[in-house]
Design a protein around this motif. Structure first.
Motif, PDB file in Angstrom:
ATOM      1  N   GLU A 129       0.845  -1.200  -0.024  1.00 28.83           N
ATOM      2  CA  GLU A 129       0.081  -0.073   0.028  1.00 28.83           C
ATOM      3  C   GLU A 129       0.925   1.373  -0.011  1.00 28.83           C
ATOM      4  N   TRP A 130       0.492   2.374  -0.464  1.00 30.98           N
ATOM      5  CA  TRP A 130       1.261   3.474  -0.746  1.00 30.98           C
ATOM      6  C   TRP A 130       0.515   4.771   0.093  1.00 30.98           C
ATOM      7  N   ILE A 131       1.625   5.499   0.461  1.00 28.28           N
ATOM      8  CA  ILE A 131       1.286   6.853   1.032  1.00 28.28           C
ATOM      9  C   ILE A 131       1.819   8.002   0.642  1.00 28.28           C
ATOM     10  N   ALA A 132       1.246   8.879   0.204  1.00 26.97           N
ATOM     11  CA  ALA A 132       1.876  10.232  -0.066  1.00 26.97           C
ATOM     12  C   ALA A 132       2.174  11.115   1.167  1.00 26.97           C
ATOM     13  N   PHE A 133       3.298  11.726   0.927  1.00 32.82           N
ATOM     14  CA  PHE A 133       3.941  12.303   1.877  1.00 32.82           C
ATOM     15  C   PHE A 133       4.183  13.768   1.851  1.00 32.82           C
ATOM     16  N   ASN A 134       4.506  14.771   2.434  1.00 33.54           N
ATOM     17  CA  ASN A 134       4.663  16.170   2.366  1.00 33.54           C
ATOM     18  C   ASN A 134       6.164  16.406   2.742  1.00 33.54           C
ATOM     19  N   ARG A 135       6.473  17.580   2.583  1.00 33.26           N
ATOM     20  CA  ARG A 135       7.866  17.801   2.589  1.00 33.26           C
ATOM     21  C   ARG A 135       8.596  17.367   4.205  1.00 33.26           C
ATOM     22  N   GLU A 136       7.848  17.307   4.947  1.00 29.85           N
ATOM     23  CA  GLU A 136       8.339  17.033   6.326  1.00 29.85           C
ATOM     24  C   GLU A 136       7.988  15.381   6.692  1.00 29.85           C
ATOM     25  N   TYR A 137       7.839  14.725   5.535  1.00 28.51           N
ATOM     26  CA  TYR A 137       7.805  13.207   5.758  1.00 28.51           C
ATOM     27  C   TYR A 137       6.434  12.998   6.658  1.00 28.51           C
ATOM     28  N   MET A 138       5.350  13.796   6.465  1.00 29.41           N
ATOM     29  CA  MET A 138       3.844  13.599   7.292  1.00 29.41           C
ATOM     30  C   MET A 138       2.907  13.522   6.216  1.00 29.41           C
ATOM     31  N   PRO A 139       1.761  12.743   6.446  1.00 29.79           N
ATOM     32  CA  PRO A 139       0.766  12.664   5.327  1.00 29.79           C
ATOM     33  C   PRO A 139       0.376  13.929   4.832  1.00 29.79           C
ATOM     34  N   LEU A 140      -0.105  13.941   3.846  1.00 27.50           N
ATOM     35  CA  LEU A 140      -0.573  15.140   3.102  1.00 27.50           C
ATOM     36  C   LEU A 140      -1.501  15.845   4.128  1.00 27.50           C
ATOM     37  N   GLU A 153       8.161   1.421   9.375  1.00 33.46           N
ATOM     38  CA  GLU A 153       7.317   0.502   8.733  1.00 33.46           C
ATOM     39  C   GLU A 153       5.815   0.690   8.987  1.00 33.46           C
ATOM     40  N   GLU A 154       5.485   0.962  10.277  1.00 35.31           N
ATOM     41  CA  GLU A 154       4.116   1.086  10.717  1.00 35.31           C
ATOM     42  C   GLU A 154       3.844   2.625  10.789  1.00 35.31           C
ATOM     43  N   ALA A 155       4.599   3.584  10.045  1.00 34.72           N
ATOM     44  CA  ALA A 155       4.206   4.863  10.063  1.00 34.72           C
ATOM     45  C   ALA A 155       2.642   5.247   9.941  1.00 34.72           C
ATOM     46  N   PHE A 156       1.965   5.771  10.569  1.00 35.13           N
ATOM     47  CA  PHE A 156       0.660   6.269  10.447  1.00 35.13           C
ATOM     48  C   PHE A 156      -0.368   5.259  10.304  1.00 35.13           C
ATOM     49  N   SER A 157       0.162   3.827  10.676  1.00 37.58           N
ATOM     50  CA  SER A 157      -0.965   2.727  10.219  1.00 37.58           C
ATOM     51  C   SER A 157      -2.156   2.783  10.899  1.00 37.58           C
ATOM     52  N   GLU A 158      -2.358   3.665  12.033  1.00 43.38           N
ATOM     53  CA  GLU A 158      -3.641   3.548  12.659  1.00 43.38           C
ATOM     54  C   GLU A 158      -4.687   4.654  11.881  1.00 43.38           C
ATOM     55  N   ASN A 159      -4.183   5.328  10.836  1.00 42.19           N
ATOM     56  CA  ASN A 159      -4.932   6.099   9.981  1.00 42.19           C
ATOM     57  C   ASN A 159      -4.956   5.692   8.704  1.00 42.19           C
ATOM     58  N   PRO A 160      -6.227   5.882   8.010  1.00 41.62           N
ATOM     59  CA  PRO A 160      -6.676   5.665   6.632  1.00 41.62           C
ATOM     60  C   PRO A 160      -5.834   6.417   5.630  1.00 41.62           C
ATOM     61  N   VAL A 161      -4.516   6.441   5.487  1.00 35.60           N
ATOM     62  CA  VAL A 161      -3.701   7.091   4.447  1.00 35.60           C
ATOM     63  C   VAL A 161      -2.998   6.162   3.514  1.00 35.60           C
ATOM     64  N   TYR A 162      -3.171   4.846   3.827  1.00 37.22           N
ATOM     65  CA  TYR A 162      -2.525   3.978   2.449  1.00 37.22           C
ATOM     66  C   TYR A 162      -3.484   3.578   1.697  1.00 37.22           C
ATOM     67  N   THR A 163      -3.127   3.357   0.328  1.00 36.47           N
ATOM     68  CA  THR A 163      -4.004   2.758  -0.844  1.00 36.47           C
ATOM     69  C   THR A 163      -3.239   1.891  -1.422  1.00 36.47           C
ATOM     70  N   LYS A 164      -3.785   0.804  -2.170  1.00 36.76           N
ATOM     71  CA  LYS A 164      -3.089  -0.107  -3.061  1.00 36.76           C
ATOM     72  C   LYS A 164      -3.738   0.471  -4.423  1.00 36.76           C
ATOM     73  N   TYR A 165      -2.604   0.354  -5.516  1.00 40.97           N
ATOM     74  CA  TYR A 165      -3.062   0.874  -6.732  1.00 40.97           C
ATOM     75  C   TYR A 165      -2.874  -0.400  -7.723  1.00 40.97           C
ATOM     76  N   LYS A 166      -4.023  -0.313  -8.761  1.00 40.32           N
ATOM     77  CA  LYS A 166      -3.456  -1.219  -9.801  1.00 40.32           C
ATOM     78  C   LYS A 166      -2.393  -0.929 -10.749  1.00 40.32           C
ATOM     79  N   ALA A 167      -1.625  -1.698 -11.446  1.00 39.40           N
ATOM     80  CA  ALA A 167      -0.803  -1.515 -12.352  1.00 39.40           C
ATOM     81  C   ALA A 167       0.384  -0.330 -11.945  1.00 39.40           C
ATOM     82  N   LEU A 168       0.510  -0.322 -10.670  1.00 35.67           N
ATOM     83  CA  LEU A 168       1.734   0.467 -10.085  1.00 35.67           C
ATOM     84  C   LEU A 168       3.090  -0.234 -10.386  1.00 35.67           C
ATOM     85  N   THR A 169       3.626  -0.111 -11.580  1.00 36.55           N
ATOM     86  CA  THR A 169       4.939  -1.001 -11.754  1.00 36.55           C
ATOM     87  C   THR A 169       6.117  -0.266 -11.200  1.00 36.55           C
TER      88      THR A 169
END
Length: 121
Positions: free
Chosen positions: A22-33, A47-63
């Motif tokens: 799963e992927w998370i986008a992060f801002n300039r200070e390595y925090m979720p957007l 590895e478990e950064a922000f795992s309690e928050n719904p900020v991770y997403t799986k994407y199709k065809a992200l190679t």
């Protein structure tokens, strides 16, 4: 220290993969957007950064080829211990669009490539 402007708070500096692919986008200070305060207890690098928050997403065809294409440079790609891409950066200090307007087009081209990814529910 809190982040100081819209660009640094709300636009992606990079994306990071966790062990569930799963992927998370992060801002300039390595925090979720959108997060504007830095806390010592959180780090996007764990590895478990922000795992309690719904900020991770799986994407199709992200190679890996797409990730390489989106990354700012070869130096902007981080690999895990198995050699898989685990993090990419969309810009670096030299290509920061908020510092030089000549880099906005390249940055938005990367955002466009990310924006067409389809989430897996």
């Amino acid at each position: 220290m809190a982040l100081s402007n819209f660009f640094r708070i709300n636009l992606p500096y990079g994306i990071k993969r966790n062990s569930n692919n799963e992927w998370i986008a992060f801002n300039r200070e390595y925090m979720p957007l959108g997060w504007s305060k830095i806390s010592d207890k959180f780090s996007i690098h764990s590895e478990e950064a922000f795992s309690e928050n719904p900020v991770y997403t799986k994407y199709k065809a992200l190679t890996e080829l797409k990730l390489i294409d989106i990354a700012s440079s070869e130096n902007s790609i981080k690999y895990d211990t198995e050699g898989k891409i685990s993090m990419i950066f969309l810009y670096d200090d030299k290509t920061n669009p908020s510092s030089n307007k000549d880099y906005w087009k390249d940055y938005f081209d990367k955002i466009e490539k990310l924006s067409i990814l389809i989430a897996i529910n």
